[in-house]
Enzyme design. Structure first.
Site, PDB file in Angstrom:
ATOM      1  N   LYS A  50       0.853  -1.203   0.000  1.00  0.00           N
ATOM      2  CA  LYS A  50       0.000   0.000   0.000  1.00  0.00           C
ATOM      3  C   LYS A  50       0.880   1.240   0.000  1.00  0.00           C
ATOM      4  CE  LYS A  50      -2.462   1.783   3.642  1.00  0.00           C
ATOM      5  NZ  LYS A  50      -2.465   3.257   3.621  1.00  0.00           N
ATOM      6  N   THR A  86     -14.066  15.957 -11.721  1.00  0.00           N
ATOM      7  CA  THR A  86     -12.657  15.979 -11.292  1.00  0.00           C
ATOM      8  C   THR A  86     -12.237  14.612 -10.743  1.00  0.00           C
ATOM      9  OG1 THR A  86     -12.896  18.316 -10.780  1.00  0.00           O
ATOM     10  CG2 THR A  86     -11.003  17.197  -9.811  1.00  0.00           C
ATOM     11  N   THR A 136     -11.690   6.039  10.602  1.00  0.00           N
ATOM     12  CA  THR A 136     -11.723   5.400  11.930  1.00  0.00           C
ATOM     13  C   THR A 136     -11.293   6.368  13.026  1.00  0.00           C
ATOM     14  OG1 THR A 136      -9.609   4.448  11.351  1.00  0.00           O
ATOM     15  CG2 THR A 136     -11.502   2.989  11.233  1.00  0.00           C
ATOM     16  N   ARG A 226       3.276  -1.360  10.589  1.00  0.00           N
ATOM     17  CA  ARG A 226       4.398  -1.424  11.531  1.00  0.00           C
ATOM     18  C   ARG A 226       4.687  -2.791  12.126  1.00  0.00           C
ATOM     19  NH1 ARG A 226       1.999   3.723  14.364  1.00  0.00           N
ATOM     20  NH2 ARG A 226       0.183   2.627  13.514  1.00  0.00           N
TER      21      ARG A 226
HETATM   22  O1  C5P Z   1       1.247   0.491  10.889  1.00  0.00           O
HETATM   23  P1  C5P Z   1      -0.203   0.112  10.794  1.00  0.00           P
HETATM   24  O2  C5P Z   1      -0.445  -1.370  10.677  1.00  0.00           O
HETATM   25  O3  C5P Z   1      -1.028   0.756  11.890  1.00  0.00           O
HETATM   26  O4  C5P Z   1      -0.663   0.764   9.399  1.00  0.00           O
HETATM   27  C1  C5P Z   1      -2.002   0.742   8.969  1.00  0.00           C
HETATM   28  C2  C5P Z   1      -2.138   1.433   7.652  1.00  0.00           C
HETATM   29  O5  C5P Z   1      -3.517   1.494   7.305  1.00  0.00           O
HETATM   30  C3  C5P Z   1      -1.645   2.865   7.628  1.00  0.00           C
HETATM   31  O6  C5P Z   1      -1.144   3.114   6.296  1.00  0.00           O
HETATM   32  C4  C5P Z   1      -2.877   3.694   7.879  1.00  0.00           C
HETATM   33  O7  C5P Z   1      -2.805   4.969   7.325  1.00  0.00           O
HETATM   34  C5  C5P Z   1      -3.920   2.848   7.140  1.00  0.00           C
HETATM   35  N1  C5P Z   1      -5.296   3.051   7.579  1.00  0.00           N
HETATM   36  C6  C5P Z   1      -5.721   2.877   8.887  1.00  0.00           C
HETATM   37  N2  C5P Z   1      -7.032   3.081   9.233  1.00  0.00           N
HETATM   38  C7  C5P Z   1      -7.907   3.431   8.295  1.00  0.00           C
HETATM   39  C8  C5P Z   1      -7.509   3.592   6.971  1.00  0.00           C
HETATM   40  C9  C5P Z   1      -6.189   3.387   6.644  1.00  0.00           C
HETATM   41  O8  C5P Z   1      -4.920   2.527   9.741  1.00  0.00           O
HETATM   42  N3  C5P Z   1      -9.165   3.586   8.623  1.00  0.00           N
END
Ligand code: C5P
Length: 252
Positions: A50, A86, A136, A226
């Site tokens: 991603k 757009t 979220t 992470r």
């Molecule tokens: O490091 P971690 O596992 O928390 O990363 C989760 C990824 O998912 C990040 O790129 C975060 O921006 C994305 N994300 C999220 N919650 C959402 C939408 C996207 O954590 N509702």
């Protein structure tokens, strides 16, 4: 830190390969070299990555083409939100990058969602289009401040149904909402972040679930950052997660 034992063997098995299609690693890095170094460490185990706004705005098109050149699938998480013309033009403009998954905000409404979905379908390499419903980071009070009196889950379901009616392929949702969305929209592709293996640091995520919970709730693909990218051995962490995913849900 993630505590995970390295797998007994690095040879892929069929079940792990199935899980491999369902794991998306979030490359949340400020620049391309760190992101590509991480992707290269995970090569052979992870095939979906991603790219979010931070990395795309810093590194530009080349990060996508470099990942594609390495044979990876790309979830381009740009959360498009604009007037229909757009938004549709933006989808067509991104065609050159051939993303496999792309996000738009469902709050853009029926006309915008329909225009974006039609634009995506018209491309030579159509990305699957996912709707972002309620961020979220928003709770009932934050929604109320924007004039929405529904609870977050009610609003998520309303926007998800609208997105499905407009021809989108699926939604990004938290594991807590996956079961409700899967039961309301069984054909939708559900992509869930907020995943933490048992024993891993939550970090700044508040509503987390294990990979097994999310898969059992009906998630199609898991976004994990992470717990893999910040692990001492990212490949071992990814392989441990893939093995758990394969065990918990070998046939989906
Ligand atoms: O490091 P971690 O596992 O928390 O990363 C989760 C990824 O998912 C990040 O790129 C975060 O921006 C994305 N994300 C999220 N919650 C959402 C939408 C996207 O954590 N509702």
């Amino acid at each position: 830190m993630v505590t995970s034992a390295p797998p007994a063997s690095s040879a892929p098995n069929p079940a792990t390969q199935t899980s491999n299609e369902r794991l998306i690693v979030a490359l949340d890095f400020p620049e391309a070299s760190a992101a590509l170094a991480c992707a290269d460490k995970l090569a052979g185990s992870v095939s979906w990555f991603k790219v979010g706004l931070e990395l795309y705005l810093a590194a530009g098109d080349s990060i996508i083409s470099e990942l594609k050149r390495r044979g990876h699938r790309v979830f381009l998480d740009l959360k498009l939100h604009d007037i229909p013309n757009t938004a549709a033009s933006a989808v067509r403009s991104l065609a050159r990058l051939e993303p496999d998954l792309l996000t738009v905000h469902a709050a853009g409404g029926r006309a915008m969602l329909t225009a974006a979905a039609e634009a995506a379908r018209s491309l030579p390499h159509p990305p699957r289009l996912l709707a972002v419903t309620v961020l979220t980071s928003m709770d009932t009070a934050a929604l109320a401040e924007t004039g929405v009196s529904a609870s977050p889950v009610e609003q998520v379901l309303r926007l998800a149904r609208l997105a499905a009616e407009c021809g989108l392929d699926g939604m990004v949702c938290s594991p807590a909402e996956a079961a409700a969305l899967h039961s309301a929209l069984p054909k939708a592709l559900l992509v869930t972040p907020g995943i933490r293996p048992a024993g891993a640091d939550a970090g700044d995520q508040k509503r987390i679930a294990t990979p097994q919970f999310a898969l059992a709730a009906g998630a199609s693909k898991l976004v994990i950052g992470r717990p893999i990218t910040a692990a001492a051995d990212p490949k071992a962490a990814a392989q441990a997660i893939l093995s758990d995913m394969a065990k918990s849900n070998p046939t989906k």
